[in-house]
Design a protein around this motif. Structure first.
Motif, PDB file in Angstrom:
ATOM      1  N   GLU A 116       0.828  -1.198   0.000  1.00 18.02           N
ATOM      2  CA  GLU A 116       0.000   0.000   0.000  1.00 18.02           C
ATOM      3  C   GLU A 116       0.866   1.254   0.000  1.00 18.02           C
ATOM      4  OE1 GLU A 116      -3.489   2.034   2.791  1.00 18.02           O
ATOM      5  OE2 GLU A 116      -2.556   0.126   3.352  1.00 18.02           O
ATOM      6  N   GLU A 117       1.950   1.242   0.786  1.00 18.87           N
ATOM      7  CA  GLU A 117       2.846   2.394   0.840  1.00 18.87           C
ATOM      8  C   GLU A 117       3.494   2.644  -0.517  1.00 18.87           C
ATOM      9  OE1 GLU A 117       3.095   4.441   3.295  1.00 18.87           O
ATOM     10  OE2 GLU A 117       1.768   3.250   4.567  1.00 18.87           O
ATOM     11  N   ALA A 118       3.812   1.581  -1.234  1.00 20.06           N
ATOM     12  CA  ALA A 118       4.396   1.738  -2.576  1.00 20.06           C
ATOM     13  C   ALA A 118       3.417   2.434  -3.511  1.00 20.06           C
ATOM     14  CB  ALA A 118       4.765   0.371  -3.130  1.00 20.06           C
ATOM     15  N   ALA A 119       2.138   2.105  -3.407  1.00 22.87           N
ATOM     16  CA  ALA A 119       1.133   2.762  -4.246  1.00 22.87           C
ATOM     17  C   ALA A 119       1.032   4.240  -3.916  1.00 22.87           C
ATOM     18  CB  ALA A 119      -0.225   2.078  -4.047  1.00 22.87           C
ATOM     19  N   VAL A 120       1.143   4.584  -2.632  1.00 19.04           N
ATOM     20  CA  VAL A 120       1.090   5.989  -2.229  1.00 19.04           C
ATOM     21  C   VAL A 120       2.315   6.731  -2.749  1.00 19.04           C
ATOM     22  CG1 VAL A 120       1.100   7.556  -0.245  1.00 19.04           C
ATOM     23  CG2 VAL A 120      -0.326   5.504  -0.201  1.00 19.04           C
ATOM     24  N   LEU A 121       3.490   6.122  -2.663  1.00 18.22           N
ATOM     25  CA  LEU A 121       4.714   6.749  -3.154  1.00 18.22           C
ATOM     26  C   LEU A 121       4.691   6.952  -4.663  1.00 18.22           C
ATOM     27  CD1 LEU A 121       7.399   4.874  -1.004  1.00 18.22           C
ATOM     28  CD2 LEU A 121       6.639   7.255  -0.767  1.00 18.22           C
ATOM     29  N   LEU A 122       3.947   6.114  -5.347  1.00 19.88           N
ATOM     30  CA  LEU A 122       3.839   6.241  -6.802  1.00 19.88           C
ATOM     31  C   LEU A 122       2.771   7.246  -7.220  1.00 19.88           C
ATOM     32  CD1 LEU A 122       4.225   2.488  -7.826  1.00 19.88           C
ATOM     33  CD2 LEU A 122       5.856   4.348  -8.210  1.00 19.88           C
ATOM     34  N   GLY A 123       2.162   7.927  -6.249  1.00 20.56           N
ATOM     35  CA  GLY A 123       1.245   9.010  -6.582  1.00 20.56           C
ATOM     36  C   GLY A 123      -0.208   8.776  -6.255  1.00 20.56           C
ATOM     37  N   SER A 124      -0.544   7.632  -5.739  1.00 16.54           N
ATOM     38  CA  SER A 124      -1.930   7.365  -5.416  1.00 16.54           C
ATOM     39  C   SER A 124      -2.290   7.979  -4.064  1.00 16.54           C
ATOM     40  CB  SER A 124      -2.186   5.853  -5.378  1.00 16.54           C
ATOM     41  OG  SER A 124      -3.519   5.578  -4.996  1.00 16.54           O
ATOM     42  N   SER A 125      -3.530   8.370  -3.920  1.00 15.01           N
ATOM     43  CA  SER A 125      -3.994   8.846  -2.622  1.00 15.01           C
ATOM     44  C   SER A 125      -4.244   7.660  -1.706  1.00 15.01           C
ATOM     45  CB  SER A 125      -5.291   9.655  -2.784  1.00 15.01           C
ATOM     46  OG  SER A 125      -6.324   8.823  -3.279  1.00 15.01           O
ATOM     47  N   ARG A 126      -4.443   7.940  -0.414  1.00 16.47           N
ATOM     48  CA  ARG A 126      -4.716   6.862   0.522  1.00 16.47           C
ATOM     49  C   ARG A 126      -6.017   6.140   0.171  1.00 16.47           C
ATOM     50  NH1 ARG A 126      -0.874   4.519   3.644  1.00 16.47           N
ATOM     51  NH2 ARG A 126       0.607   6.118   4.322  1.00 16.47           N
ATOM     52  N   VAL A 127      -7.015   6.921  -0.197  1.00 19.87           N
ATOM     53  CA  VAL A 127      -8.296   6.320  -0.568  1.00 19.87           C
ATOM     54  C   VAL A 127      -8.137   5.507  -1.849  1.00 19.87           C
ATOM     55  CG1 VAL A 127     -10.680   6.797  -1.250  1.00 19.87           C
ATOM     56  CG2 VAL A 127      -9.598   8.164   0.550  1.00 19.87           C
ATOM     57  N   GLY A 128      -7.408   6.060  -2.818  1.00 19.40           N
ATOM     58  CA  GLY A 128      -7.176   5.330  -4.067  1.00 19.40           C
ATOM     59  C   GLY A 128      -6.391   4.059  -3.845  1.00 19.40           C
ATOM     60  N   ALA A 129      -5.380   4.112  -2.964  1.00 17.74           N
ATOM     61  CA  ALA A 129      -4.591   2.920  -2.667  1.00 17.74           C
ATOM     62  C   ALA A 129      -5.443   1.855  -1.990  1.00 17.74           C
ATOM     63  CB  ALA A 129      -3.411   3.293  -1.772  1.00 17.74           C
ATOM     64  N   PHE A 130      -6.386   2.308  -1.151  1.00 17.32           N
ATOM     65  CA  PHE A 130      -7.256   1.343  -0.477  1.00 17.32           C
ATOM     66  C   PHE A 130      -8.125   0.607  -1.487  1.00 17.32           C
ATOM     67  CE2 PHE A 130     -11.393   0.319   1.386  1.00 17.32           C
ATOM     68  CZ  PHE A 130     -10.991  -0.510   2.416  1.00 17.32           C
ATOM     69  N   PHE A 131      -8.743   1.360  -2.413  1.00 18.25           N
ATOM     70  CA  PHE A 131      -9.669   0.736  -3.361  1.00 18.25           C
ATOM     71  C   PHE A 131      -8.940  -0.011  -4.474  1.00 18.25           C
ATOM     72  CE2 PHE A 131     -12.638   3.809  -1.485  1.00 18.25           C
ATOM     73  CZ  PHE A 131     -13.750   2.992  -1.306  1.00 18.25           C
ATOM     74  N   ARG A 132      -7.747   0.415  -4.847  1.00 22.08           N
ATOM     75  CA  ARG A 132      -7.040  -0.208  -5.963  1.00 22.08           C
ATOM     76  C   ARG A 132      -6.081  -1.317  -5.536  1.00 22.08           C
ATOM     77  NH1 ARG A 132      -5.306   5.445  -9.016  1.00 22.08           N
ATOM     78  NH2 ARG A 132      -7.437   6.156  -9.495  1.00 22.08           N
ATOM     79  N   VAL A 133      -5.580  -1.221  -4.310  1.00 21.66           N
ATOM     80  CA  VAL A 133      -4.566  -2.187  -3.865  1.00 21.66           C
ATOM     81  C   VAL A 133      -5.088  -3.065  -2.722  1.00 21.66           C
ATOM     82  CG1 VAL A 133      -2.244  -2.473  -2.912  1.00 21.66           C
ATOM     83  CG2 VAL A 133      -2.709  -0.654  -4.572  1.00 21.66           C
ATOM     84  N   VAL A 134      -5.569  -2.425  -1.648  1.00 16.33           N
ATOM     85  CA  VAL A 134      -5.953  -3.176  -0.459  1.00 16.33           C
ATOM     86  C   VAL A 134      -7.213  -4.000  -0.699  1.00 16.33           C
ATOM     87  CG1 VAL A 134      -6.632  -3.018   1.970  1.00 16.33           C
ATOM     88  CG2 VAL A 134      -4.869  -1.493   1.056  1.00 16.33           C
ATOM     89  N   LEU A 135      -8.260  -3.349  -1.181  1.00 18.04           N
ATOM     90  CA  LEU A 135      -9.553  -4.024  -1.332  1.00 18.04           C
ATOM     91  C   LEU A 135      -9.482  -5.246  -2.246  1.00 18.04           C
ATOM     92  CD1 LEU A 135     -12.247  -3.477   0.019  1.00 18.04           C
ATOM     93  CD2 LEU A 135     -12.971  -2.267  -2.051  1.00 18.04           C
ATOM     94  N   PRO A 136      -8.832  -5.170  -3.419  1.00 14.18           N
ATOM     95  CA  PRO A 136      -8.746  -6.379  -4.255  1.00 14.18           C
ATOM     96  C   PRO A 136      -8.000  -7.524  -3.586  1.00 14.18           C
ATOM     97  CG  PRO A 136      -8.258  -4.427  -5.554  1.00 14.18           C
ATOM     98  CD  PRO A 136      -8.282  -3.989  -4.132  1.00 14.18           C
TER      99      PRO A 136
END
Length: 259
Positions: free
Chosen positions: A160-180
């Motif tokens: 999840e932290e990698a997704a945030v570092l690549l420009g995603s928001s916390r909410v976006g990282a949750f729905f795109r990375v964590v939730l799946p």
């Protein structure tokens, strides 16, 4: 030689103890007689077909289905964010919060039902169906939080932290990375909650009213005036339904990894 036979014998006795009641109910549901009895008086499927002809069973089945699906979805909507907060952040009093969330399954269901009736339904004149919905949601919420929390614990937070570092928001990282990545745990929580709600008796017993009863409560009421094998037939059908759901969940989701 004796020690080698002891373990299989104990296993056989345990299986007989667990499976025996189901076998008796199934046999009684196939009875051709007019009353519920074991051993069955002949074999017939007449009582299995009669189950679908009883209006009260059809109505209460719809109510139980609504409560199981609606209550489980609501519990997941509340439980997934709560699980995420408890797993990813240092929440003050996290263990106390987990204990409070788990209280509906720690406290006996009869006490929960009586408390809801006395201090929620009666003072506020709450509708029976709404009270049942709230009660079933509260009972399912602990399972949702625990199962989803287990999935989040097994998911590495650095993804999840990698997704945030690549420009995603916390909410976006949750729905795109964590939730799946935790969808298996969410589905497992849904199935566990559905089965728990559908078969719930103590709380539903206190919160049932005229024309609004869940299927297990309707079965109890039916047996008070009629003692034919149709209740055994319905019990067998519900047992097969629950076993089928759990079997499919284990087959496709690995259900035992979450519960």
């Amino acid at each position: 030689m004796t020690s080698r036979l002891f373990s299989p014998l104990v296993l056989l006795l345990v299986l007989a103890f667990l499976i025996g009641p189901f076998a008796i109910i199934i046999a009684a549901s196939l009875s051709a007689g007019e009353t519920l009895a074991f051993p069955p008086q002949g074999l017939s499927l007449r009582w299995v077909f009669k189950v679908f002809e009883i209006e009260s069973f059809r109505q209460s089945f719809g109510i139980s289905l609504f409560l199981a699906i609606g209550g489980t979805l609501t519990a997941l909507i509340l439980g997934v964010p709560a699980s995420y907060a408890l797993s990813r952040y240092k929440v003050p009093g996290a263990e106390t919060i987990r204990t409070i969330v788990s209280s509906p399954i720690i406290v006996p269901g009869i006490i929960v039902g009586l408390a809801l009736l006395r201090y929620f339904v009666v003072p506020f004149n709450t509708g029976i169906l709404f009270a049942l919905f709230m009660a079933h949601t509260a009972l399912i919420l602990p399972y949702a939080v625990r199962v989803v929390s287990a999935s989040l614990t097994n998911l590495r937070s650095d993804i999840e932290e990698a997704a945030v570092l690549l420009g995603s928001s916390r909410v976006g990282a949750f729905f795109r990375v964590v939730l799946p990545n935790i969808r298996g745990g969410i589905l497992a929580a849904f199935i566990l909650g559905f089965v728990t709600s559908f078969n719930q008796v103590p709380v539903s017993l206190f919160l049932s009213g005229p024309g609004i009863r869940t299927l297990p409560i309707d079965m109890l009421a039916y047996m008070e005036i009629t003692y034919d094998p149709s209740v055994a037939a319905l019990s067998a059908l519900l047992a097969f339904m629950s076993l089928g759901i759990v079997f499919l969940a284990e087959r496709f989701l690995g259900f035992s990894r979450y519960v």
